[in-house]
Write a protein that holds these residues in place. Structure first.
Motif, PDB file in Angstrom:
ATOM      1  N   ARG A  93      29.908  -0.434  14.492  1.00 51.41           N
ATOM      2  CA  ARG A  93      30.921   0.608  14.660  1.00 51.41           C
ATOM      3  C   ARG A  93      30.366   1.862  15.315  1.00 51.41           C
ATOM      4  NH1 ARG A  93      33.036   5.135  12.209  1.00 51.41           N
ATOM      5  NH2 ARG A  93      35.332   5.198  12.009  1.00 51.41           N
ATOM      6  N   ILE A  94      31.072   2.382  16.310  1.00 51.23           N
ATOM      7  CA  ILE A  94      30.900   3.761  16.775  1.00 51.23           C
ATOM      8  C   ILE A  94      32.076   4.583  16.267  1.00 51.23           C
ATOM      9  CG2 ILE A  94      30.909   5.285  18.790  1.00 51.23           C
ATOM     10  CD1 ILE A  94      29.187   3.307  20.235  1.00 51.23           C
ATOM     11  N   ASN A  95      33.291   4.092  16.488  1.00 51.12           N
ATOM     12  CA  ASN A  95      34.479   4.656  15.846  1.00 51.12           C
ATOM     13  C   ASN A  95      35.443   3.508  15.564  1.00 51.12           C
ATOM     14  OD1 ASN A  95      36.097   4.203  18.209  1.00 51.12           O
ATOM     15  ND2 ASN A  95      35.401   6.144  19.066  1.00 51.12           N
ATOM     16  N   ASP A  96      36.660   3.806  15.155  1.00 50.21           N
ATOM     17  CA  ASP A  96      37.584   2.741  14.743  1.00 50.21           C
ATOM     18  C   ASP A  96      37.864   1.721  15.833  1.00 50.21           C
ATOM     19  OD1 ASP A  96      37.762   3.843  12.273  1.00 50.21           O
ATOM     20  OD2 ASP A  96      39.758   4.720  12.531  1.00 50.21           O
ATOM     21  N   LYS A  97      37.795   2.143  17.114  1.00 50.36           N
ATOM     22  CA  LYS A  97      38.166   1.254  18.214  1.00 50.36           C
ATOM     23  C   LYS A  97      37.021   0.910  19.158  1.00 50.36           C
ATOM     24  CE  LYS A  97      43.011   2.777  18.486  1.00 50.36           C
ATOM     25  NZ  LYS A  97      44.056   3.295  19.413  1.00 50.36           N
ATOM     26  N   VAL A  98      35.858   1.488  18.951  1.00 48.07           N
ATOM     27  CA  VAL A  98      34.736   1.268  19.866  1.00 48.07           C
ATOM     28  C   VAL A  98      33.522   0.782  19.078  1.00 48.07           C
ATOM     29  CG1 VAL A  98      33.235   2.274  21.628  1.00 48.07           C
ATOM     30  CG2 VAL A  98      35.583   3.091  21.380  1.00 48.07           C
ATOM     31  N   CYS A  99      32.901  -0.301  19.568  1.00 47.52           N
ATOM     32  CA  CYS A  99      31.720  -0.870  18.929  1.00 47.52           C
ATOM     33  C   CYS A  99      30.598  -1.007  19.951  1.00 47.52           C
ATOM     34  CB  CYS A  99      32.021  -2.262  18.371  1.00 47.52           C
ATOM     35  SG  CYS A  99      33.499  -2.389  17.374  1.00 47.52           S
ATOM     36  N   TYR A 100      29.389  -1.279  19.456  1.00 47.08           N
ATOM     37  CA  TYR A 100      28.258  -1.481  20.361  1.00 47.08           C
ATOM     38  C   TYR A 100      27.374  -2.607  19.848  1.00 47.08           C
ATOM     39  CZ  TYR A 100      24.668   0.187  17.202  1.00 47.08           C
ATOM     40  OH  TYR A 100      23.795   0.291  16.147  1.00 47.08           O
ATOM     41  N   THR A 101      26.607  -3.180  20.754  1.00 49.67           N
ATOM     42  CA  THR A 101      25.499  -4.067  20.387  1.00 49.67           C
ATOM     43  C   THR A 101      24.403  -3.901  21.426  1.00 49.67           C
ATOM     44  OG1 THR A 101      24.936  -6.286  19.600  1.00 49.67           O
ATOM     45  CG2 THR A 101      26.162  -6.159  21.673  1.00 49.67           C
ATOM     46  N   ILE A 102      23.238  -4.482  21.165  1.00 46.97           N
ATOM     47  CA  ILE A 102      22.143  -4.544  22.121  1.00 46.97           C
ATOM     48  C   ILE A 102      21.970  -6.000  22.497  1.00 46.97           C
ATOM     49  CG2 ILE A 102      19.691  -4.095  22.509  1.00 46.97           C
ATOM     50  CD1 ILE A 102      19.934  -1.973  20.284  1.00 46.97           C
ATOM     51  N   SER A 103      21.937  -6.273  23.792  1.00 47.93           N
ATOM     52  CA  SER A 103      21.938  -7.663  24.228  1.00 47.93           C
ATOM     53  C   SER A 103      21.002  -7.847  25.417  1.00 47.93           C
ATOM     54  CB  SER A 103      23.363  -8.066  24.633  1.00 47.93           C
ATOM     55  OG  SER A 103      23.384  -9.380  25.166  1.00 47.93           O
ATOM     56  N   GLY A 104      20.521  -9.067  25.563  1.00 46.32           N
ATOM     57  CA  GLY A 104      19.742  -9.422  26.737  1.00 46.32           C
ATOM     58  C   GLY A 104      20.630  -9.773  27.921  1.00 46.32           C
ATOM     59  N   ASN A 105      21.932  -9.861  27.679  1.00 53.66           N
ATOM     60  CA  ASN A 105      22.894 -10.194  28.733  1.00 53.66           C
ATOM     61  C   ASN A 105      23.801  -9.012  28.980  1.00 53.66           C
ATOM     62  OD1 ASN A 105      22.072 -12.992  28.938  1.00 53.66           O
ATOM     63  ND2 ASN A 105      23.092 -13.291  26.978  1.00 53.66           N
ATOM     64  N   PHE A 106      24.123  -8.768  30.258  1.00 52.21           N
ATOM     65  CA  PHE A 106      24.974  -7.629  30.564  1.00 52.21           C
ATOM     66  C   PHE A 106      26.440  -8.018  30.697  1.00 52.21           C
ATOM     67  CE2 PHE A 106      23.513  -9.270  34.642  1.00 52.21           C
ATOM     68  CZ  PHE A 106      24.663  -9.289  35.408  1.00 52.21           C
ATOM     69  N   ARG A 107      26.777  -9.313  30.582  1.00 54.24           N
ATOM     70  CA  ARG A 107      28.183  -9.726  30.639  1.00 54.24           C
ATOM     71  C   ARG A 107      28.391 -11.005  29.869  1.00 54.24           C
ATOM     72  NH1 ARG A 107      29.230 -12.218  36.665  1.00 54.24           N
ATOM     73  NH2 ARG A 107      27.215 -13.181  36.979  1.00 54.24           N
TER      74      ARG A 107
END
Length: 201
Positions: free
Chosen positions: A187-201
């Protein structure tokens, strides 16, 4: 027993720096520092994609080459151009009703080193939903992270459910983590999330 206050101070500073550089803090800081531009990119892409579906991304370190996937009813066309090549605008003019606005979107993406943008469909209770997916190279965040990793942001159209650790859930009642491309999002906020990935798409 004598306490070495100097040693404690030395240990405390790196720990504080490590916490401040955690992925969550970096991702949240990047989002809030660039919130206005990110939100404009998301809203603009959502509108443009509804008119004529496409994905867009930059394929080089200096953000000089752009890849476009133009999605039609029968086929998808993939093109790669230099951002200043006349062929880029010519191709957009052929396939998209708002080529100037797509160029504006690409320039906004370059301004904050946003590598890729696309939409993804997902289903909840057999109902189709859509999210907007963006990836950002670590250089944009000034983060101590491998150059081969990406910060990925997802924008949802409605508030999402999260567990006590801030991880994205499929549903509030099931308490099952929702994974996108095999990744757990936070979670960043109710509608926006994040992750860290080795792939950009």
């Amino acid at each position: 027993m004598r306490i070495n206050h100097s040693l404690i101070a030395l240990l405390w500073v790196p720990a504080g720096l490590l916490f401040s550089c955690s992925p969550k803090n970096i991702s949240s800081r990047y989002y809030y520092e660039n919130e206005n531009v990110l939100d404009k990119i998301e809203e603009s892409y959502k509108q443009l994609n509804q008119l004529a579906p496409f994905t867009a991304g930059f394929t080089d370190r200096n953000f000089e080459n752009v890849s476009l996937e133009i999605i039609t009813d029968t086929l998808s066309y993939v093109y790669e151009f230099g951002v200043n090549e006349p062929r880029l605008l010519d191709t957009l003019t052929r396939y998209h009703p708002k080529p100037a606005r797509v160029m504006e979107l690409l320039n906004r993406m370059r301004s904050i080193r946003c590598t890729w943008i696309r939409s993804l469909d997902y289903y909840v209770d057999e109902k189709k939903n859509t999210l907007i997916f963006m990836s950002i190279k670590p250089v944009a965040l000034k983060a101590p992270l491998s150059y081969h990793k990406y910060y990925v942001l997802t924008y949802y159209q409605q508030p999402q459910y999260y567990d006590s650790e801030g991880r994205l859930l499929d549903k509030r009642t099931l308490r099952r983590l929702r994974k996108i491309n095999g990744e757990v999002f936070h979670r960043i906020n109710d509608k926006v999330c994040y992750t860290i990935s080795g792939n950009f798409r």
